[in-house]
Scaffold this motif. Structure first.
Motif, PDB file in Angstrom:
ATOM      1  N   LYS A 203     -24.304  -0.433 -23.714  1.00 27.58           N
ATOM      2  CA  LYS A 203     -24.610   0.655 -24.635  1.00 27.58           C
ATOM      3  C   LYS A 203     -25.156   1.847 -23.853  1.00 27.58           C
ATOM      4  O   LYS A 203     -25.756   1.680 -22.779  1.00 27.58           O
ATOM      5  N   PRO A 204     -24.969   3.064 -24.370  1.00 22.29           N
ATOM      6  CA  PRO A 204     -25.506   4.246 -23.690  1.00 22.29           C
ATOM      7  C   PRO A 204     -27.026   4.197 -23.602  1.00 22.29           C
ATOM      8  O   PRO A 204     -27.709   3.767 -24.538  1.00 22.29           O
ATOM      9  N   CYS A 205     -27.564   4.606 -22.456  1.00 19.35           N
ATOM     10  CA  CYS A 205     -29.032   4.659 -22.309  1.00 19.35           C
ATOM     11  C   CYS A 205     -29.411   5.831 -21.417  1.00 19.35           C
ATOM     12  O   CYS A 205     -30.238   5.704 -20.511  1.00 19.35           O
ATOM     13  N   ILE A 206     -28.789   6.982 -21.670  1.00 14.09           N
ATOM     14  CA  ILE A 206     -29.010   8.155 -20.822  1.00 14.09           C
ATOM     15  C   ILE A 206     -30.441   8.668 -20.936  1.00 14.09           C
ATOM     16  O   ILE A 206     -31.095   8.949 -19.924  1.00 14.09           O
ATOM     17  N   GLU A 207     -30.936   8.784 -22.165  1.00 15.55           N
ATOM     18  CA  GLU A 207     -32.291   9.312 -22.356  1.00 15.55           C
ATOM     19  C   GLU A 207     -33.312   8.455 -21.622  1.00 15.55           C
ATOM     20  O   GLU A 207     -34.280   8.947 -21.064  1.00 15.55           O
ATOM     21  N   GLN A 208     -33.067   7.156 -21.636  1.00 15.30           N
ATOM     22  CA  GLN A 208     -33.956   6.221 -20.942  1.00 15.30           C
ATOM     23  C   GLN A 208     -33.975   6.525 -19.445  1.00 15.30           C
ATOM     24  O   GLN A 208     -35.033   6.519 -18.797  1.00 15.30           O
ATOM     25  N   THR A 209     -32.792   6.846 -18.879  1.00 15.31           N
ATOM     26  CA  THR A 209     -32.690   7.120 -17.441  1.00 15.31           C
ATOM     27  C   THR A 209     -33.381   8.425 -17.072  1.00 15.31           C
ATOM     28  O   THR A 209     -34.206   8.475 -16.162  1.00 15.31           O
ATOM     29  N   VAL A 210     -33.069   9.499 -17.801  1.00 14.66           N
ATOM     30  CA  VAL A 210     -33.617  10.806 -17.423  1.00 14.66           C
ATOM     31  C   VAL A 210     -35.090  10.930 -17.772  1.00 14.66           C
ATOM     32  O   VAL A 210     -35.851  11.632 -17.098  1.00 14.66           O
TER      33      VAL A 210
END
Length: 593
Positions: free
Chosen positions: A161-168
């Protein structure tokens, strides 16, 4: 004074350059005794013959080549220089040998495709194979069960699943620091080349803590599209989606413009090499940015390395998969086209197959492959090559081997071949196809067999009315955006020739479909041999193509390698496994209690 950059956890410095070679002093060795063969005899005797008593053995030199070789080797041997000139002698010998073999060097494309035949798969015989197999395809038409209903094995899914916000958010700053200056970039090429430049620019702006000016689109001599950023992408949404991570503005402030006499060309253009590392930007670009308050990088294509720190990689993800959405006119028409495809696909539960077909005139010409058009095709392709690539294919020494190109899988698949492949994989004539393509070479001739195999075939020209397409005509990037959206939402995507379009689309499909690309990427080397087998049985034909489909299913989920692009492989930089995401969310909840 050093500006603040946002390189989390430090930057791995690039590998140091290799140490320079030290020239050793030349040592003159004393003369050595002649080398002897394993049998103990003097090697020199094999060249010079016996010189001892009884009149001696005289060497019988038969021709000029042997006489010349005898003279050179004897001279070199006497001067103890064999080792020094050995490479030269080897190369000369190989050239003499090759000259005697009568190799067939082809300096122009032959219309018959026979002169450079290199075995099975070297000749275009697909029409013959189709003629033989068509009755078997017809017998399997209108089946109640279509492979499209269960084409992808659910057991292979890994639930990403997308987890971009978690990364940035985890690796980036909580509040944007004061900007170090303004970054202007120029994006060139087609739609997806522009995407690459835009997202890399966002990443560089984040790295340098710079304010990014909405990218300028360069009018490309090939694409001839005058569209601006806002014509293709939603400008307001782009700025809003990046607001917490990178400052983006539509144009430079007045005080900066005054500094450069309201002429962006006066802003210094920093020439950055392709695939430059974060360290290069921090050491070379950041100091100029701090000094001048505004810098320009043009062109800006492939100017950032794949390997960057997690936060910068996260900015790439955020830009490509979330912030870059198409402009409202494109989104509105594309949504209608997707809805129409779904309605036309009622027999397969609304599922359809999209194909990126690269059989335009310039692609066929550039490939130097030969099809079944005879002298007329050869003449037309020669004209196209000369018009588009003046003299490139007529350079002295240029070797063109159409048969070898085909065997090596470098020839664009014809619409006929794509249709045969899909029918062999199990897609029957009830399957709805969407073809994303430019102007197909000899469209009536080449599209006819594909429509014969798949009557429910659509393109943007058939899905949308002339009035609906009118605002997009003459703008290749906007038309490509329509194709991109319809392909993104298909159950199956078929890529046939590579390029930026499938590169970005496959990655986007992985992002949308839980990590699986749901893409058929055929092995064109195997296809070349398969389509060059006029006597093949339908059963064997199907078995090989169904194996190819299974292989595409197995390769649907792939993690990014260090040297690969996250635009095609978004895991694990932009996506997380669902189980991992749940665990992280649970731990966060416990900490808040």
């Amino acid at each position: 004074m050093h500006g603040l950059s946002r390189l989390s956890n430090g930057v791995s410095s690039v590998s140091p350059p290799s140490s320079p070679r030290h020239r050793g002093s030349r040592v003159k060795s004393a003369a050595a005794s002649p080398t002897t063969s394993p049998g103990g005899s003097d090697v020199g005797c094999s060249f010079k013959g016996s010189v001892g008593g009884g009149g001696g053995g005289r060497v019988n030199i038969k021709n000029v080549v042997e006489r010349l070789g005898y003279f050179l080797i004897s001279a070199l041997y006497r001067r103890r220089g064999v080792l020094l000139f050995a490479p030269l002698l080897y190369i000369s010998g190989m050239l003499l040998y090759m000259g005697t073999q009568g190799f067939d060097v082809i300096n122009s494309v032959s219309s018959r495709g026979v002169r450079d035949a290199v075995g099975p798969g070297s000749v275009y015989r697909s029409p013959e194979v189709f003629e033989k197999l068509w009755p078997f395809m017809e017998s399997e038409s209108n089946r109640t069960s279509n492979v499209l209903m269960n084409v992808w094995n659910p057991k292979l899914r890994q639930n990403w699943k997308p987890c971009i916000e978690q990364t940035v958010s985890s690796s980036g700053p909580s509040v944007l620091p004061k900007s170090n200056g303004y970054l202007i970039i120029e994006a060139n090429g087609g739609l997806n080349q522009q995407r690459l430049s835009i997202c890399d620019a966002v990443a560089v702006a984040g790295l340098l803590n710079a304010t990014l000016v909405i990218p300028i689109f360069h009018l490309n001599s090939v694409w001839q599209d005058s569209s601006k950023f806002g014509d293709i992408f939603d400008e307001e949404f782009f700025i809003y989606a990046l607001r917490n991570h990178v400052n983006v503005i539509k144009e430079l402030p007045e005080d900066i413009l005054q500094q450069f006499d309201h002429n962006i060309s006066n802003i210094v253009n920093l020439r950055v090499k392709g695939w430059s590392s974060p360290t290069h930007y921090l050491q070379k670009v950041l100091p100029r940015l701090l000094e001048l308050k505004a810098v320009r990088i043009a062109p800006f294509s492939n100017r950032l390395a794949h390997a960057v720190p997690p936060y910068i990689q996260g900015l790439r993800c955020l830009c490509n998969f979330e912030a870059l959405r198409f402009s409202e006119p494109i989104r509105m028409l594309a949504a209608k086209m997707v809805d129409r495809m779904v309605k036309h696909s009622s027999k397969s539960g609304g599922r359809y197959v999209s194909i990126h077909l690269r059989f335009e005139e310039d692609m066929v010409a550039f490939s130097c492959c030969i099809y079944d058009g005879g002298e007329e095709e050869k003449h037309e392709m020669d004209i196209v090559r000369e018009r588009s690539w003046r003299g490139k294919f007529r350079r002295r020494g240029r070797v063109i081997r159409p048969g070898a190109n085909r065997v090596d899988g470098k020839c664009p698949l014809t619409p006929l071949e794509v249709g045969m492949m899909l029918r062999g994989m199990g897609f029957d004539n009830t399957t709805s196809l969407y073809v994303a393509a430019g102007k197909i070479y000899k469209v009536e001739k080449h599209m006819a067999p594909l429509k014969q195999m798949f009557p429910h075939l659509e393109t943007k020209e058939t899905l949308a009315s002339v009035e609906e397409l009118a605002p997009f005509m003459g703008h290749s990037s906007r038309l490509a955006a329509l194709d991109y959206t319809v392909c993104l939402h298909s159950e199956v995507f078929v890529t046939t020739q590579g390029g930026n379009f499938p590169h970005f689309l496959v990655g986007h499909r992985r992002y949308v479909y839980e990590g699986h690309a749901r893409t058929i990427k055929p092995d064109k080397r195997k296809l070349a041999k398969l389509f060059d087998s006029p006597n093949i049985r339908w059963k064997d034909f199907k078995r090989q193509l169904q194996d190819m489909l299974h292989h595409s299913d197995m390769k649907g989920i792939e993690l990014r390698k260090p040297s690969s692009s996250l635009y095609m492989y978004p895991m694990p930089d932009c996506m997380c496994k669902k189980s991992e995401a749940k665990i992280e969310h649970s731990n966060t909840t416990k900490l808040l209690k």
